[in-house]
Write a protein that holds these residues in place. Structure first.
Motif, mmCIF file in Angstrom:
data_model
loop_
_atom_site.group_PDB
_atom_site.id
_atom_site.type_symbol
_atom_site.label_atom_id
_atom_site.label_comp_id
_atom_site.label_asym_id
_atom_site.label_seq_id
_atom_site.Cartn_x
_atom_site.Cartn_y
_atom_site.Cartn_z
ATOM 1 N N ASP A 100 -8.457 5.810 11.026
ATOM 2 C CA ASP A 100 -7.757 6.420 10.464
ATOM 3 C C ASP A 100 -8.136 7.849 9.733
ATOM 4 O O ASP A 100 -9.706 8.003 8.944
ATOM 5 N N ASN A 101 -7.521 8.310 9.020
ATOM 6 C CA ASN A 101 -7.466 10.117 7.770
ATOM 7 C C ASN A 101 -7.715 9.384 6.606
ATOM 8 O O ASN A 101 -6.856 8.770 6.487
ATOM 9 N N LEU A 102 -8.801 10.073 6.235
ATOM 10 C CA LEU A 102 -9.265 8.966 4.988
ATOM 11 C C LEU A 102 -9.178 10.610 3.848
ATOM 12 O O LEU A 102 -9.547 11.213 4.107
ATOM 13 N N GLY A 103 -8.914 9.756 2.954
ATOM 14 C CA GLY A 103 -8.418 11.541 1.884
ATOM 15 C C GLY A 103 -9.143 10.477 0.531
ATOM 16 O O GLY A 103 -9.460 9.516 0.110
ATOM 17 N N VAL A 104 -10.340 11.333 0.271
ATOM 18 C CA VAL A 104 -11.477 11.158 -0.893
ATOM 19 C C VAL A 104 -11.526 12.076 -2.210
ATOM 20 O O VAL A 104 -11.063 13.307 -1.578
ATOM 21 N N TYR A 105 -11.023 11.206 -3.745
ATOM 22 C CA TYR A 105 -11.092 11.998 -4.209
ATOM 23 C C TYR A 105 -12.557 11.577 -4.902
ATOM 24 O O TYR A 105 -13.477 10.195 -4.788
ATOM 25 N N TRP A 106 -13.035 12.375 -5.446
ATOM 26 C CA TRP A 106 -15.213 12.421 -5.820
ATOM 27 C C TRP A 106 -14.745 13.389 -6.732
ATOM 28 O O TRP A 106 -14.517 14.671 -7.344
ATOM 29 N N GLU A 107 -15.570 13.249 -7.768
ATOM 30 C CA GLU A 107 -16.320 14.633 -8.911
ATOM 31 C C GLU A 107 -17.590 14.121 -8.354
ATOM 32 O O GLU A 107 -18.211 13.239 -7.906
ATOM 33 N N GLU A 108 -18.133 15.557 -9.230
ATOM 34 C CA GLU A 108 -19.908 15.727 -8.399
ATOM 35 C C GLU A 108 -20.326 15.041 -9.380
ATOM 36 O O GLU A 108 -20.342 14.155 -10.650
ATOM 37 N N LEU A 109 -21.129 13.978 -8.666
ATOM 38 C CA LEU A 109 -22.394 12.899 -9.293
ATOM 39 C C LEU A 109 -23.400 13.677 -9.326
ATOM 40 O O LEU A 109 -24.731 14.542 -9.102
ATOM 41 N N VAL A 110 -24.148 13.696 -10.522
ATOM 42 C CA VAL A 110 -25.472 14.367 -11.667
ATOM 43 C C VAL A 110 -26.238 13.491 -11.303
ATOM 44 O O VAL A 110 -25.961 12.147 -11.885
ATOM 45 N N PRO A 111 -27.659 14.228 -10.674
ATOM 46 C CA PRO A 111 -28.484 13.012 -10.760
ATOM 47 C C PRO A 111 -29.472 12.307 -11.477
ATOM 48 O O PRO A 111 -29.078 13.496 -13.173
ATOM 49 N N PRO A 112 -29.508 11.308 -11.470
ATOM 50 C CA PRO A 112 -30.343 10.819 -12.894
ATOM 51 C C PRO A 112 -31.351 11.846 -13.275
ATOM 52 O O PRO A 112 -32.104 12.258 -12.480
ATOM 53 N N ALA A 113 -31.521 11.856 -14.477
ATOM 54 C CA ALA A 113 -32.942 12.632 -15.440
ATOM 55 C C ALA A 113 -33.745 12.114 -16.235
ATOM 56 O O ALA A 113 -32.744 10.676 -17.181
ATOM 57 N N PRO B 242 0.466 -1.369 0.336
ATOM 58 C CA PRO B 242 0.302 -0.009 -0.242
ATOM 59 C C PRO B 242 0.399 1.251 0.152
ATOM 60 O O PRO B 242 0.470 2.628 -0.497
ATOM 61 N N ALA B 243 2.239 1.331 0.471
ATOM 62 C CA ALA B 243 2.993 2.554 0.668
ATOM 63 C C ALA B 243 4.591 2.127 0.731
ATOM 64 O O ALA B 243 4.638 0.925 0.964
ATOM 65 N N ASN B 244 5.145 2.811 0.049
ATOM 66 C CA ASN B 244 6.465 2.480 0.113
ATOM 67 C C ASN B 244 6.889 4.299 0.231
ATOM 68 O O ASN B 244 8.489 3.833 0.595
ATOM 69 N N ALA B 245 7.205 4.993 1.111
ATOM 70 C CA ALA B 245 7.237 6.303 1.521
ATOM 71 C C ALA B 245 6.283 6.747 1.655
ATOM 72 O O ALA B 245 5.024 6.835 1.939
ATOM 73 N N THR B 246 6.197 7.626 2.787
ATOM 74 C CA THR B 246 5.220 8.460 4.057
ATOM 75 C C THR B 246 4.343 9.403 3.237
ATOM 76 O O THR B 246 5.088 9.849 2.073
ATOM 77 N N GLY B 247 3.477 9.353 3.996
ATOM 78 C CA GLY B 247 2.516 10.816 3.804
ATOM 79 C C GLY B 247 1.136 10.068 3.014
ATOM 80 O O GLY B 247 0.851 8.378 3.183
ATOM 81 N N TRP B 248 1.049 10.839 1.932
ATOM 82 C CA TRP B 248 -0.901 10.148 0.897
ATOM 83 C C TRP B 248 0.335 9.335 0.224
ATOM 84 O O TRP B 248 0.806 9.511 -0.290
ATOM 85 N N ASN B 249 -0.956 8.290 0.057
ATOM 86 C CA ASN B 249 -0.635 6.697 -1.113
ATOM 87 C C ASN B 249 -2.241 6.890 -1.406
ATOM 88 O O ASN B 249 -2.828 6.937 -0.254
ATOM 89 N N VAL B 250 -2.115 6.892 -3.040
ATOM 90 C CA VAL B 250 -3.718 6.805 -3.149
ATOM 91 C C VAL B 250 -3.862 5.672 -3.964
ATOM 92 O O VAL B 250 -2.923 4.221 -3.890
ATOM 93 N N ILE B 251 -4.904 5.090 -2.730
ATOM 94 C CA ILE B 251 -5.038 3.804 -4.903
ATOM 95 C C ILE B 251 -6.034 3.517 -4.748
ATOM 96 O O ILE B 251 -7.545 4.479 -5.060
ATOM 97 N N ASP B 252 -6.335 3.831 -6.423
ATOM 98 C CA ASP B 252 -7.032 3.381 -7.389
ATOM 99 C C ASP B 252 -8.171 2.781 -7.131
ATOM 100 O O ASP B 252 -8.505 1.639 -7.547
ATOM 101 N N ILE B 253 -9.466 3.278 -6.702
ATOM 102 C CA ILE B 253 -10.511 1.709 -7.008
ATOM 103 C C ILE B 253 -12.050 1.592 -7.541
ATOM 104 O O ILE B 253 -11.524 2.964 -7.893
ATOM 105 N N ASP B 254 -12.776 1.312 -7.993
ATOM 106 C CA ASP B 254 -13.328 0.361 -8.560
ATOM 107 C C ASP B 254 -14.491 2.577 -8.508
ATOM 108 O O ASP B 254 -14.588 2.458 -7.239
ATOM 109 N N ASP B 255 -14.598 3.228 -9.515
ATOM 110 C CA ASP B 255 -15.937 4.298 -8.861
ATOM 111 C C ASP B 255 -16.923 3.878 -8.031
ATOM 112 O O ASP B 255 -17.566 2.920 -7.782
ATOM 113 N N TYR B 256 -16.914 4.728 -6.969
ATOM 114 C CA TYR B 256 -18.041 4.372 -6.023
ATOM 115 C C TYR B 256 -19.419 4.958 -6.197
ATOM 116 O O TYR B 256 -19.305 6.393 -5.812
ATOM 117 N N VAL B 257 -20.259 4.539 -6.417
ATOM 118 C CA VAL B 257 -21.498 5.961 -6.470
ATOM 119 C C VAL B 257 -22.492 6.411 -4.708
ATOM 120 O O VAL B 257 -22.380 5.539 -4.389
#
Length: 262
Positions: A224-237, A152-167
């Motif tokens: 754990d402190n959690l970092g969240v990368y996110w995009e705007e969720l457009v509601p269904p139309a 999960p990490a080879n260096a201190t500081g923030w390390n990012v895991i690219d997950i399957d997008d979650y709505v």
């Protein structure tokens, strides 16, 4: 990486020759040494840059964090197997979103290998976790898994895991469950993540020198402190209109498909 006066210490795979009481004694000595060091604010480790103009970054947790009770951390690997369930509240996310990546801020990152590693997300109504039993993950969403060789990490500081997008609709609280099982070995030194102390139970966890299933969990106010990368969720139309042939004749019951070329 973890820097000591003698140099850099990297994780080494260990067999189970030590008893649990011996391992606890070593861990207590490590904790005493760490507690004697100044705790660097997580703010000194800026989050990695977002990768596109649609993406934003959110940190859940207090940047002035603690190392207390780090055995409940998401990647704790001082034992063969480990599972944690950590609660993050809807109010901390703030709004509905498409979660694209998750990140953790590491105080110690020796680069140890985790096998049979998974991250699952469970939606719950509870504002604090109920102790004594695991939350059922039968219907959880698996957003990341790697059968072998995951570091999960080879260096201190923030390390990012690219997950399957979650709505995430923003209606419920989220449990982030992480789990690994290393057959026949543990890592030393082990991963330590920056933590925040909550006002109630925010983590369930269990470690053991055995393979799953896991026994009943311990509990902790630390999460754990959690970092969240996110995009705007457009509601269904609803799309309304008429579809015609090239000759101008209406097509009854036409099916329209919209393709995203991004």
């Amino acid at each position: 990486m973890f820097f000591l006066a003698s140099g850099i210490v990297l994780a080494d795979e260990q067999s189970s020759n030590l008893s649990e009481s011996q391992k606890i004694a070593i861990e207590k000595a490590d904790m005493a040494a760490l507690n004697g060091m100044p705790i660097i604010s997580a703010d000194n480790f800026p989050a990695p840059l977002v990768t596109n103009e649609r993406e934003s970054f959110l940190e859940i947790g207090d940047p002035g964090t603690t190392l207390t009770n780090y055995s409940s951390g998401s990647f704790y690997d001082y034992y063969h197997s480990h599972r944690s369930q950590m609660l993050y509240k809807a109010s901390e996310f703030g709004e509905p979103m498409l979660i694209t990546k998750l990140a953790w801020n590491f105080y110690q990152a020796p680069g140890g290998i985790l096998n049979n590693f998974t991250i699952k997300i469970i939606e719950v109504d509870d504002d604090f976790l109920t102790t004594g039993a695991w939350y059922d993950d039968a219907d959880a969403t698996v957003v990341f898994e790697q059968a072998s060789g995951f570091a999960p990490a080879n260096a201190t500081g923030w390390n990012v895991i690219d997950i399957d997008d979650y709505v995430y609709t923003g209606q419920k609280n989220l449990i982030i469950q992480s789990e690994h099982a290393n057959p026949g070995f543990y890592n030393y030194p082990y991963y330590i993540t920056y933590r925040t102390y909550g006002s109630g139970t925010r983590a369930l966890y269990r470690y053991m020198d055995a393979q799953p299933p896991f026994s009943s969990p311990y509990s902790s106010y630390n999460y754990d402190n959690l970092g969240v990368y996110w995009e705007e969720l457009v509601p269904p139309a609803t799309l309304q209109g008429f579809v015609y042939t090239t000759a101008g004749t209406p097509i009854q019951g036409a099916q329209v498909q919209i393709v995203d070329f991004n």
